[in-house]
Design a protein around this motif. Structure first.
Motif, PDB file in Angstrom:
ATOM      1  N   GLU A 164      18.808  65.139  75.756  1.00  0.00           N
ATOM      2  CA  GLU A 164      18.484  63.988  74.912  1.00  0.00           C
ATOM      3  C   GLU A 164      18.923  62.688  75.576  1.00  0.00           C
ATOM      4  OE1 GLU A 164      20.295  64.713  71.171  1.00  0.00           O
ATOM      5  OE2 GLU A 164      19.010  66.426  70.738  1.00  0.00           O
TER       6      GLU A 164
ATOM      7  N   LEU B 121      16.446  59.716  76.761  1.00  0.00           N
ATOM      8  CA  LEU B 121      16.644  58.346  76.315  1.00  0.00           C
ATOM      9  C   LEU B 121      16.728  57.384  77.498  1.00  0.00           C
ATOM     10  CD1 LEU B 121      17.114  56.408  73.951  1.00  0.00           C
ATOM     11  CD2 LEU B 121      19.557  56.880  74.189  1.00  0.00           C
TER      12      LEU B 121
ATOM     13  N   GLN C  66      14.211  54.272  78.296  1.00  0.00           N
ATOM     14  CA  GLN C  66      14.696  52.909  78.497  1.00  0.00           C
ATOM     15  C   GLN C  66      14.241  52.356  79.844  1.00  0.00           C
ATOM     16  OE1 GLN C  66      16.306  50.870  76.382  1.00  0.00           O
ATOM     17  NE2 GLN C  66      15.981  52.434  74.832  1.00  0.00           N
TER      18      GLN C  66
END
Length: 193
Positions: free
Chosen positions: A3, A7, A11
């Protein structure tokens, strides 16, 4: 873990692609133009130095050390402690030789903070004392001061290689890679309105 990685990738893509393709192309073109202009100024300065023609005196902090500040493209900036002169000597005698051989387009500088003990190898001219106390707690401030000093000292700089004094770099290979790439930042001219 997955995860967090997902992420981070999201980004990264958001950061990289939030601008339109046209804007990204304009920025890349400006970077290339700036890089070519800096390379042209550096080449002219090096040609003038080789031809033994008089060149204007530089007001940069490196002029007193005999470095051709206008010709520097890559600055190897080593974070060091005041009392770590043995580590600095190891860098100078190993991979630092490749940086010295690439002169005037590359330089090696070691950055130390202020403190009561003397700098043993200061006479070599490659140790810069920053206006920051020598402490682990002020490491970030020391790094920012290093960047500010380097950008001011070398006006046509394209790359800053920040390293510690206890690492081994393949400087020749790294400089070859950097020469093949456009710089990732642009010096901004400050204007007063």
């Amino acid at each position: 873990f997955k995860e967090t990685f997902g992420l981070l990738v999201q980004q990264l893509f958001w950061y990289r692609y939030r601008e339109t393709a046209r804007r990204r192309a304009e920025v890349a073109a400006c970077l290339l133009c700036d890089a070519r202009a800096r390379e042209g100024r550096r080449s002219a300065f090096v040609r003038a130095s080789k031809a033994k023609t008089p060149t204007p005196q530089s007001s940069s902090p490196d002029h007193a050390r005999g470095t051709n500040a206008e010709a520097v493209a890559v600055a190897f900036c080593g974070m060091s402690r005041r009392n770590a002169h043995k580590l600095r000597d190891v860098v100078r005698s190993t991979w630092g030789r490749a940086v010295a051989e690439a002169s005037p387009s590359a330089v090696q500088r070691f950055f130390v903070g202020q403190g009561p003990e003397p700098i043993v190898d200061a006479e070599l001219g490659d140790v810069v004392e920053l206006p920051v106390p020598e402490s682990y707690r002020t490491l970030n401030l020391k790094a920012l001061s290093l960047m500010a000093w380097t950008v001011h000292a070398f006006p046509n700089l394209q790359w800053i290689v920040r390293h510690d004094d206890d690492v081994y770099l393949r400087a020749s290979a790294l400089m070859g890679q950097l020469a093949a790439r456009p710089p990732v930042w642009r010096r901004r001219r400050l204007t007063h309105t």
